[in-house]
Each structure stands twice: as structure tokens, then as C-alpha cells.
Design a protein around this motif. Sequence first.
Motif, PDB file in Angstrom:
ATOM      1  N   ILE A   3       0.849  -1.189   0.000  1.00 40.74           N
ATOM      2  CA  ILE A   3       0.000   0.000   0.000  1.00 40.74           C
ATOM      3  C   ILE A   3       0.881   1.233   0.000  1.00 40.74           C
ATOM      4  CG2 ILE A   3      -1.802   1.283   1.215  1.00 40.74           C
ATOM      5  CD1 ILE A   3      -2.813  -1.347   0.244  1.00 40.74           C
ATOM      6  N   GLY A   4       0.564   2.206  -0.847  1.00 43.87           N
ATOM      7  CA  GLY A   4       1.231   3.491  -0.797  1.00 43.87           C
ATOM      8  C   GLY A   4       0.512   4.408   0.175  1.00 43.87           C
ATOM      9  N   PHE A   5       1.249   5.280   0.842  1.00 45.62           N
ATOM     10  CA  PHE A   5       0.650   6.177   1.827  1.00 45.62           C
ATOM     11  C   PHE A   5       0.997   7.635   1.528  1.00 45.62           C
ATOM     12  CE2 PHE A   5       0.645   2.202   4.122  1.00 45.62           C
ATOM     13  CZ  PHE A   5      -0.561   2.234   4.821  1.00 45.62           C
ATOM     14  N   GLY A   6      -0.014   8.478   1.643  1.00 44.94           N
ATOM     15  CA  GLY A   6       0.168   9.913   1.552  1.00 44.94           C
ATOM     16  C   GLY A   6      -0.441  10.579   2.772  1.00 44.94           C
ATOM     17  N   VAL A   7      -0.093  11.841   2.994  1.00 44.70           N
ATOM     18  CA  VAL A   7      -0.638  12.578   4.129  1.00 44.70           C
ATOM     19  C   VAL A   7      -0.948  14.014   3.696  1.00 44.70           C
ATOM     20  CG1 VAL A   7       1.665  13.237   4.983  1.00 44.70           C
ATOM     21  CG2 VAL A   7      -0.293  13.197   6.560  1.00 44.70           C
ATOM     22  N   PHE A   8      -2.079  14.525   4.166  1.00 45.59           N
ATOM     23  CA  PHE A   8      -2.427  15.922   3.907  1.00 45.59           C
ATOM     24  C   PHE A   8      -1.621  16.835   4.817  1.00 45.59           C
ATOM     25  CE2 PHE A   8      -6.320  13.847   2.378  1.00 45.59           C
ATOM     26  CZ  PHE A   8      -6.523  14.534   1.184  1.00 45.59           C
ATOM     27  N   VAL A   9      -1.135  17.938   4.245  1.00 45.31           N
ATOM     28  CA  VAL A   9      -0.516  18.961   5.083  1.00 45.31           C
ATOM     29  C   VAL A   9      -1.606  19.926   5.556  1.00 45.31           C
ATOM     30  CG1 VAL A   9       1.708  18.789   3.922  1.00 45.31           C
ATOM     31  CG2 VAL A   9       0.028  20.469   3.116  1.00 45.31           C
ATOM     32  N   PRO A  10      -1.421  20.560   6.709  1.00 43.81           N
ATOM     33  CA  PRO A  10      -2.427  21.497   7.212  1.00 43.81           C
ATOM     34  C   PRO A  10      -2.334  22.838   6.485  1.00 43.81           C
ATOM     35  CG  PRO A  10      -0.582  21.402   8.722  1.00 43.81           C
ATOM     36  CD  PRO A  10      -0.295  20.395   7.650  1.00 43.81           C
ATOM     37  N   GLN A  11      -3.315  23.133   5.631  1.00 43.02           N
ATOM     38  CA  GLN A  11      -3.260  24.382   4.861  1.00 43.02           C
ATOM     39  C   GLN A  11      -4.363  25.354   5.248  1.00 43.02           C
ATOM     40  OE1 GLN A  11      -4.634  22.038   1.116  1.00 43.02           O
ATOM     41  NE2 GLN A  11      -4.813  24.186   0.520  1.00 43.02           N
ATOM     42  N   GLY A  12      -5.157  24.990   6.260  1.00 40.11           N
ATOM     43  CA  GLY A  12      -6.179  25.894   6.769  1.00 40.11           C
ATOM     44  C   GLY A  12      -7.597  25.527   6.408  1.00 40.11           C
ATOM     45  N   TRP A  13      -7.798  24.770   5.333  1.00 38.31           N
ATOM     46  CA  TRP A  13      -9.158  24.500   4.851  1.00 38.31           C
ATOM     47  C   TRP A  13     -10.015  23.838   5.925  1.00 38.31           C
ATOM     48  CZ3 TRP A  13     -11.526  19.732   2.649  1.00 38.31           C
ATOM     49  CH2 TRP A  13     -12.780  19.997   2.090  1.00 38.31           C
ATOM     50  N   THR A  53     -12.858  28.014   4.223  1.00 41.24           N
ATOM     51  CA  THR A  53     -12.825  26.945   5.209  1.00 41.24           C
ATOM     52  C   THR A  53     -14.121  26.130   5.198  1.00 41.24           C
ATOM     53  OG1 THR A  53     -13.721  28.431   6.915  1.00 41.24           O
ATOM     54  CG2 THR A  53     -11.318  28.255   6.742  1.00 41.24           C
ATOM     55  N   VAL A  54     -14.027  24.929   5.792  1.00 44.86           N
ATOM     56  CA  VAL A  54     -15.195  24.094   6.075  1.00 44.86           C
ATOM     57  C   VAL A  54     -15.226  23.848   7.582  1.00 44.86           C
ATOM     58  CG1 VAL A  54     -15.370  22.908   3.858  1.00 44.86           C
ATOM     59  CG2 VAL A  54     -13.843  21.988   5.624  1.00 44.86           C
ATOM     60  N   PRO A  55     -16.407  23.555   8.160  1.00 43.22           N
ATOM     61  CA  PRO A  55     -17.690  23.267   7.507  1.00 43.22           C
ATOM     62  C   PRO A  55     -18.451  24.496   7.027  1.00 43.22           C
ATOM     63  CG  PRO A  55     -17.944  23.149   9.874  1.00 43.22           C
ATOM     64  CD  PRO A  55     -16.485  23.375   9.632  1.00 43.22           C
ATOM     65  N   GLU A  56     -17.954  25.684   7.332  1.00 45.33           N
ATOM     66  CA  GLU A  56     -18.562  26.902   6.822  1.00 45.33           C
ATOM     67  C   GLU A  56     -17.468  27.921   6.554  1.00 45.33           C
ATOM     68  OE1 GLU A  56     -21.252  28.194   9.823  1.00 45.33           O
ATOM     69  OE2 GLU A  56     -19.671  28.829  11.206  1.00 45.33           O
ATOM     70  N   PRO A  57     -17.712  28.862   5.640  1.00 43.31           N
ATOM     71  CA  PRO A  57     -16.684  29.869   5.348  1.00 43.31           C
ATOM     72  C   PRO A  57     -16.487  30.815   6.527  1.00 43.31           C
ATOM     73  CG  PRO A  57     -18.724  30.352   4.159  1.00 43.31           C
ATOM     74  CD  PRO A  57     -18.911  29.012   4.785  1.00 43.31           C
ATOM     75  N   THR A  58     -15.249  30.962   6.945  1.00 38.13           N
ATOM     76  CA  THR A  58     -14.909  31.862   8.042  1.00 38.13           C
ATOM     77  C   THR A  58     -13.719  32.716   7.625  1.00 38.13           C
ATOM     78  OG1 THR A  58     -13.381  30.259   9.042  1.00 38.13           O
ATOM     79  CG2 THR A  58     -15.697  30.174   9.761  1.00 38.13           C
ATOM     80  N   ILE A  59     -13.493  33.772   8.359  1.00 39.25           N
ATOM     81  CA  ILE A  59     -12.365  34.661   8.058  1.00 39.25           C
ATOM     82  C   ILE A  59     -11.101  34.052   8.651  1.00 39.25           C
ATOM     83  CG2 ILE A  59     -11.498  37.030   8.152  1.00 39.25           C
ATOM     84  CD1 ILE A  59     -14.092  36.706   6.604  1.00 39.25           C
ATOM     85  N   ASN A  60     -10.660  32.985   8.018  1.00 40.52           N
ATOM     86  CA  ASN A  60      -9.465  32.272   8.454  1.00 40.52           C
ATOM     87  C   ASN A  60      -8.653  31.838   7.240  1.00 40.52           C
ATOM     88  OD1 ASN A  60      -9.406  31.859  11.510  1.00 40.52           O
ATOM     89  ND2 ASN A  60     -11.511  31.244  11.030  1.00 40.52           N
ATOM     90  N   THR A  61      -7.402  31.531   7.481  1.00 39.78           N
ATOM     91  CA  THR A  61      -6.468  31.160   6.427  1.00 39.78           C
ATOM     92  C   THR A  61      -6.901  29.907   5.675  1.00 39.78           C
ATOM     93  OG1 THR A  61      -4.568  32.172   7.519  1.00 39.78           O
ATOM     94  CG2 THR A  61      -4.110  30.335   6.013  1.00 39.78           C
ATOM     95  N   THR A  62      -6.830  29.974   4.340  1.00 40.64           N
ATOM     96  CA  THR A  62      -6.820  28.791   3.479  1.00 40.64           C
ATOM     97  C   THR A  62      -5.817  29.082   2.376  1.00 40.64           C
ATOM     98  OG1 THR A  62      -9.176  28.346   3.908  1.00 40.64           O
ATOM     99  CG2 THR A  62      -8.156  27.236   2.029  1.00 40.64           C
ATOM    100  N   PHE A  63      -4.672  28.419   2.398  1.00 35.86           N
ATOM    101  CA  PHE A  63      -3.642  28.671   1.400  1.00 35.86           C
ATOM    102  C   PHE A  63      -4.006  28.017   0.068  1.00 35.86           C
ATOM    103  CE2 PHE A  63      -0.898  29.097   5.286  1.00 35.86           C
ATOM    104  CZ  PHE A  63      -0.589  30.436   5.096  1.00 35.86           C
ATOM    105  N   GLU A  64      -3.665  28.699  -1.034  1.00 37.24           N
ATOM    106  CA  GLU A  64      -4.046  28.247  -2.379  1.00 37.24           C
ATOM    107  C   GLU A  64      -3.206  27.042  -2.805  1.00 37.24           C
ATOM    108  OE1 GLU A  64      -4.214  27.581  -6.430  1.00 37.24           O
ATOM    109  OE2 GLU A  64      -2.395  28.517  -5.597  1.00 37.24           O
ATOM    110  N   ALA A  65      -3.877  26.047  -3.402  1.00 36.21           N
ATOM    111  CA  ALA A  65      -3.301  24.723  -3.597  1.00 36.21           C
ATOM    112  C   ALA A  65      -2.070  24.708  -4.501  1.00 36.21           C
ATOM    113  CB  ALA A  65      -4.363  23.785  -4.159  1.00 36.21           C
TER     114      ALA A  65
END
Length: 293
Positions: A3-13, A53-65
Motif C-alpha cells: 500500500i502506498g501512503f500519503g498525508v495531507f498537510v495542514p493548509q487551513g481548509w 474553510t469548512v464546515p462553513e466559510p470563516t475569516i481564516n487562512t486557506t492557502f491556495e493549492a
Amino acid sequence: MSIGFGVFVPQGWRMDLVEIADPVEQYEAMTAVAKVADAGPWDSVWVYDHFHTVPEPTINTTFEAWTVSSTLARDTSRVNIGQMVGCNGYRHPALYAKIASTVDVASHGRLYAGLGAGWYEHEWKAYGYEWSEVPERMAAFREAVEIVHRMWTEERPVFTGKHYRIDQPINEPKGVRKPHPSFWLGGGGEKVTLKLVAKYADGANFGNGDPEIVRHKAAVLREHCDRLERDYDRIRKSTSYHLDLGHSSAQHIAKVEQLAEAGADYVIVYIPRVAYDHEPLLRFAEEVVPQFA
């Protein structure tokens, strides 16, 4: 089983940087996770293609992919870098192909270029993109996938469709990985997406960690591959897995075994609070990943 494994980095979403006030420190926290993964047994790091952001849009960081992808390409040296998944509606597919080619070169061929039809309605409207219902978005996605593939494999591609047209665009360099950048399509649509996977893709993502969904979608994908005479085993079948920090490594191993038995050969984990604590990332890498090497 391998099995190959990947991990999400924390980007704010997923609101996973809110405890860090300074945006520079937020970016460095995200990069630090990628560097830890790069030093370990992980095959890849991943980002989401969202603006709010999720679960709702807030005034917080989400870095562009794609900006994140290009910088992680230079901040790491070994892991592959993917998007789960690029939203087709946010970039013309010819531009998408050009961006992806550039990042593939910047990463020395380590790009997993992800693309999907998109779904986050309020985000589209907030940014001024024209929102359409599923049939139209899927029709545009079908055209986009073909255009991206042509941009990566033809010198002066020509395409005229209902949603897009290109007239001999030059895309040089096309990337490093041969025969083209690794192409991953997201979504489980059985009539459009999985057929496109069978025809064009190197990887697919479906199931959101549900073994029964993985089992069914993998069977449908195999049928499409058989009809198109494509080698099913050459396509990575991935699913995303939200790590429960309360579970033991044995429980995580059992979960991955279930997904593998269902047909997944690639698991991408999201680890809550990894921006603040690398210990679960390191423990998973030490105790779970080697079980599936």
C-alpha cells in the motif's frame, strides 16, 4: 499487500491552522509537516484545492493549492506532491496543464496532478465563477481531462468543444515524468469520472475511507478498463482516511487492511492537529506504514 501512503498537510481548509496567529508561522507549520513526511516512509503529501474553510466559510487562512504545491516542491526532495483534487472550474484546463507541467519540473518529476469537477458551490459564486449543475460540470470536466492530456502529449493540440476550445497552444516543457505528469482524477461518478480514469488517469480517488464504496467503485473501474483494454493494475486506487487520534496503531492497521481488501492500493490520511503535534504522524509512519511495505 503493498500500500502506498500519503498525508495531507495542514493548509487551513479544515480550520487546522487557527491556533497560529501569524500567517508566516502558519505557512511554516504547514511546510514543517511536509518536511517530516519527506524524511519518513510516506510516498506523498497532499493539499486541498479550496479557498474557504469548512464546515462553513470563516475569516481564516486557506492557502491556495497550486502555490503551496510549487513551494513544497522546493522545500522537499523525495515525496510526491498532489492535490485532492484540483477544481476544474477554477482554471482553464490549458492553464492547468501549463501550471502542472511547471510544478512537475520544479519538483524534478514528483507531481501527482489531481483534477476533479468541483463541488463547493458557495466558493465558486464568491470568487465569481459561474456555477452550473452536475451534468454541465461533468461535461466540462470531460472536455478538460482530454485537453490536459493533449497539452501534455501533443505539440500543437487543437480542441473545440461546448465548454472549451484551444488552438495550437505550445506547452513547453511538458514536465519531467514520462510519458507525462502523473494524472489523478477525483470522484466516484460511474458513467463519466471512472470512465475517464480508465482512459486517461494514473490514479483515482474515491470512497472517503468507506470500504464498501471503495469495493464498488473499484469494480466499476475494472469494468471500464476491460472495455477500453486498459491495464487496471497500472492505475492507483486511492481513498482518503480521516485519522482518529483515539485509535491505536493496531486499529489503524485493521482499517487499512479493510480498505486494501476492498481494492484500495493507496491511502491518504488526514491527521487532525498535525500542525501543532507531529507525534501521530511519526507514530503512524513508524508503526503502520511498514506493515504494508
